[in-house]
Write a protein that holds these residues in place. Structure first.
Motif, mmCIF file in Angstrom:
data_model
loop_
_atom_site.group_PDB
_atom_site.id
_atom_site.type_symbol
_atom_site.label_atom_id
_atom_site.label_comp_id
_atom_site.label_asym_id
_atom_site.label_seq_id
_atom_site.Cartn_x
_atom_site.Cartn_y
_atom_site.Cartn_z
ATOM 1 N N TYR A 51 0.831 -1.194 0.000
ATOM 2 C CA TYR A 51 0.000 0.000 0.000
ATOM 3 C C TYR A 51 0.873 1.254 0.000
ATOM 4 O O TYR A 51 1.934 1.293 0.644
ATOM 5 N N ARG A 52 0.364 2.231 -0.693
ATOM 6 C CA ARG A 52 1.049 3.524 -0.741
ATOM 7 C C ARG A 52 0.605 4.360 0.458
ATOM 8 O O ARG A 52 -0.588 4.543 0.703
ATOM 9 N N ILE A 53 1.561 4.840 1.248
ATOM 10 C CA ILE A 53 1.264 5.613 2.454
ATOM 11 C C ILE A 53 1.007 7.061 2.048
ATOM 12 O O ILE A 53 1.875 7.718 1.461
ATOM 13 N N ARG A 54 -0.165 7.573 2.377
ATOM 14 C CA ARG A 54 -0.538 8.949 2.084
ATOM 15 C C ARG A 54 -1.227 9.542 3.311
ATOM 16 O O ARG A 54 -2.274 9.059 3.745
ATOM 17 N N ALA A 55 -0.624 10.548 3.905
ATOM 18 C CA ALA A 55 -1.186 11.187 5.096
ATOM 19 C C ALA A 55 -2.419 11.995 4.712
ATOM 20 O O ALA A 55 -2.395 12.783 3.756
ATOM 21 N N ARG A 56 -3.509 11.817 5.476
ATOM 22 C CA ARG A 56 -4.757 12.512 5.198
ATOM 23 C C ARG A 56 -5.132 13.505 6.301
ATOM 24 O O ARG A 56 -5.981 14.368 6.079
ATOM 25 N N THR A 57 -4.573 13.364 7.489
ATOM 26 C CA THR A 57 -4.873 14.276 8.582
ATOM 27 C C THR A 57 -3.579 14.888 9.102
ATOM 28 O O THR A 57 -2.462 14.433 8.766
ATOM 29 N N ALA A 58 -3.729 15.890 9.953
ATOM 30 C CA ALA A 58 -2.552 16.547 10.519
ATOM 31 C C ALA A 58 -1.786 15.605 11.440
ATOM 32 O O ALA A 58 -0.548 15.635 11.500
ATOM 33 N N GLU A 59 -2.514 14.774 12.184
ATOM 34 C CA GLU A 59 -1.848 13.812 13.062
ATOM 35 C C GLU A 59 -1.025 12.810 12.258
ATOM 36 O O GLU A 59 0.107 12.463 12.638
ATOM 37 N N GLU A 60 -1.587 12.325 11.162
ATOM 38 C CA GLU A 60 -0.850 11.377 10.321
ATOM 39 C C GLU A 60 0.370 12.042 9.698
ATOM 40 O O GLU A 60 1.440 11.421 9.590
ATOM 41 N N GLN A 61 0.242 13.284 9.261
ATOM 42 C CA GLN A 61 1.389 13.988 8.702
ATOM 43 C C GLN A 61 2.494 14.159 9.729
ATOM 44 O O GLN A 61 3.682 13.990 9.413
ATOM 45 N N ALA A 62 2.110 14.506 10.980
ATOM 46 C CA ALA A 62 3.114 14.692 12.034
ATOM 47 C C ALA A 62 3.825 13.382 12.346
ATOM 48 O O ALA A 62 5.044 13.352 12.585
ATOM 49 N N PHE A 63 3.083 12.260 12.350
ATOM 50 C CA PHE A 63 3.703 10.977 12.646
ATOM 51 C C PHE A 63 4.636 10.534 11.517
ATOM 52 O O PHE A 63 5.767 10.109 11.772
ATOM 53 N N LEU A 64 4.188 10.650 10.273
ATOM 54 C CA LEU A 64 5.021 10.218 9.150
ATOM 55 C C LEU A 64 6.205 11.134 8.926
ATOM 56 O O LEU A 64 7.191 10.733 8.300
ATOM 57 N N ALA A 65 6.124 12.365 9.437
ATOM 58 C CA ALA A 65 7.257 13.285 9.297
ATOM 59 C C ALA A 65 8.436 12.873 10.162
ATOM 60 O O ALA A 65 9.545 13.396 9.993
ATOM 61 N N ILE A 66 8.227 11.931 11.084
ATOM 62 C CA ILE A 66 9.346 11.475 11.918
ATOM 63 C C ILE A 66 10.429 10.833 11.063
ATOM 64 O O ILE A 66 11.628 11.029 11.286
ATOM 65 N N GLY A 67 10.045 10.029 10.050
ATOM 66 C CA GLY A 67 11.029 9.395 9.183
ATOM 67 C C GLY A 67 10.503 8.117 8.566
ATOM 68 O O GLY A 67 9.308 7.772 8.690
ATOM 69 N N GLU A 68 11.389 7.396 7.906
ATOM 70 C CA GLU A 68 11.017 6.151 7.241
ATOM 71 C C GLU A 68 10.619 5.072 8.242
ATOM 72 O O GLU A 68 9.801 4.204 7.945
ATOM 73 N N GLY A 69 11.204 5.107 9.431
ATOM 74 C CA GLY A 69 10.836 4.126 10.447
ATOM 75 C C GLY A 69 9.386 4.234 10.855
ATOM 76 O O GLY A 69 8.745 3.222 11.186
ATOM 77 N N ALA A 70 8.839 5.458 10.813
ATOM 78 C CA ALA A 70 7.439 5.630 11.160
ATOM 79 C C ALA A 70 6.540 4.953 10.131
ATOM 80 O O ALA A 70 5.551 4.297 10.489
ATOM 81 N N GLY A 71 6.874 5.098 8.846
ATOM 82 C CA GLY A 71 6.083 4.427 7.821
ATOM 83 C C GLY A 71 6.165 2.923 7.925
ATOM 84 O O GLY A 71 5.166 2.207 7.744
#
Length: 501
Positions: A382-402
């Motif tokens: 699956y392709r990871i695509r942030a849809r909310t601000a919380e998801e964007q903040a979590f995925l912004a941590i790095g590749e380990g978060a994804g």
């Protein structure tokens, strides 16, 4: 006297010797004797003089191709006792005399502008294990050269190449001269060439006449023969020109275009002018060509869908470049190589855009280069695509978060959003790099429970709630006191006093 007369006429020892059929030394001796007032020497008879009629007959029968050693063998059987050296000289003299009356005399061909175009083929470089064909066209009056790279020498490819040549020079001439290939001539009857019906249809479409030269007579189109030799020397990699091998057919096309620019922009030694300048004058004498090229031999037409660059031909599917979406193409089958060839039209005329091995029903022939930017989709990836601000903040941590998100979701981890918010808080406290490392390790080892992320961070030494003392500042007792265990520490004098008491 013939020798002296020939010398007086030419003024050259060698020229007089050629006219009289003797050595130039003989001419010089005769001239020197005359200058000294001596009587002319009488030519001595040779042993081979009696056999000269036989040599002349053999030279005549073989059209001047008999070898001197073979002639000497025949003379020996006839009773000749001379040396082979004398035979070689006699054969050379007879051949020279025979050539004077049988040499083909070439008259310069003076053509008018707009009348003649000659074309021929040359072996091009090898690309992807297949030899490219060079179509070389030569406009006779202005000496303008056109070189077009083809993948084969079939009639559709040749006619498409000629159409591009016409568009490059800006019109069609009155006559087109070439060899007697099957694309133009199907055979000869009583020396008369029988034209190929496709070639007749092509010539009528462009208002020109296709003619062929005499078989095995390259002198009738020597201009294009020389152009082919020049093009091969500059385009085809050899050991002498140090050209590198071509990686793709497009590189060969670019090399041909570069060659045309260079060769047509320099002064021709015969005319003293640049061919590109003379072409501008000859173009006024060429007749215009149709706006659409001759496509009768390119195959059947197919319409490319507007969203999928794939066409159907004989119940099979073949891909075409994505730039042809919504356009018409021509498809044909190459019977010799069992390939399917797709052609399209551009500003320069018909051009081959795709070539596939013949496919089977249910198995389409796909070229990945025809789908630029395509990313293959795999089920479960699956392709990871942030849809909310919380998801964007979590995925912004790095590749380990994804990675943690994919692995945690795959095993059905509970309260994932709360754990993601906790990871964002830890990233603000400890730094995104360390938390990203911890998330990656937690995903690899399958640790998705509550508190596992803090435990992984603690294992790295990042738990701020614990204090660790170093070995140099520790207040704990050491193990030095245990070294006296099992040893007697009482002094011997104290032991004697104790015994006296």
């Amino acid at each position: 006297m013939d020798i002296l007369n020939a010398y007086d006429l030419t003024g050259s020892y060698r020229a007089a010797a050629q006219l009289c059929g003797c050595s130039h030394h003989t001419v010089k001796r005769a001239v020197d004797d005359r200058a000294a007032g001596l009587a002319p020497a009488v030519r001595r008879a040779r042993l081979i003089d009696d056999f000269l009629p036989h040599i002349e007959g053999w030279v005549q029968d073989t059209n001047g191709k008999i070898r001197a050693d073979k002639a000497h063998e025949k003379l020996v059987t006839l009773g000749y006792s001379g040396t082979e050296r004398t035979t070689r000289r006699a054969v050379a003299e007879v051949k020279a005399s025979w050539r004077l009356g049988n040499t083909r005399v070439h008259r310069p061909w003076i053509t008018e502008p707009g009348l003649w175009l000659q074309y021929d083929f040359g072996d091009g470089p090898v690309v992807d294990g297949r030899k490219v064909v060079l179509l070389v066209a030569w406009l006779a009056w202005c000496r303008y050269r056109v070189v077009i790279a083809l993948r084969d020498r079939t009639a559709p490819s040749v006619f498409a190449g000629l159409d591009r040549a016409f568009r490059i020079i800006g019109g069609a001439p009155t006559y087109v001269l070439t060899d007697n290939e099957k694309t133009v001539t199907t055979g000869h009857i009583a020396g008369v060439p029988v034209r190929n019906r496709d070639a007749v249809s092509f010539s009528r479409y462009y208002g020109t006449t296709v003619l062929t030269c005499e078989p095995a007579d390259p002198a009738t189109k020597g201009g294009v023969e020389n152009a082919v030799k020049l093009a091969k020397a500059d385009i085809v990699p050899t050991d002498t020109n140090l050209l590198e091998a071509y990686d793709s057919f497009a590189q060969v096309v670019a090399a041909c275009e570069q060659f045309m620019v260079e060769v047509n922009d320099r002064e021709h030694r015969t005319t003293g002018r640049r061919p590109v300048e003379m072409l501008a004058a000859e173009r006024m004498r060429l007749h215009p060509i149709p706006q659409l090229p001759h496509t009768a031999g390119l195959g059947v037409t197919r319409q490319v869908p507007k969203n999928t660059p794939i066409i159907a031909f004989e119940h099979c599917q073949y891909s075409v470049p994505a730039t042809l979406l919504g356009q018409s193409v021509w498809v044909r089958h190459h019977p010799t190589t069992d390939e399917v060839i797709v052609c399209a039209l551009d500003a320069g005329g018909p051009v081959e855009v795709a070539r596939h091995a013949r496919a089977t029903r249910g198995t389409p022939a796909i070229d990945d280069a025809h789908f630029p930017g395509h990313q293959p989709k795999t089920p479960g990836d699956y392709r990871i695509r942030a849809r909310t601000a919380e998801e964007q903040a979590f995925l912004a941590i790095g590749e380990g978060a994804g990675l943690w998100l994919k692995e945690a979701a795959s095993v059905g981890t509970e309260r994932m959003r709360e754990k993601m918010r906790h990871a964002v808080s830890l990233a603000a406290l400890h730094g995104a790099a360390d938390v990203d490392w911890a998330l990656g390790n937690a995903a690899v080892h399958g640790r998705f429970a509550t508190g596992d992320l803090d435990s992984v961070l603690a294992a790295k030494g990042l738990d701020q709630t614990r204090h660790h003392a170093s070995e140099t500042t520790s207040l704990a007792q050491g193990t030095k006191g245990w070294n006296m265990l099992g040893t007697n520490t009482i002094d011997e004098n104290e032991a004697t006093e104790e015994e006296t008491r």
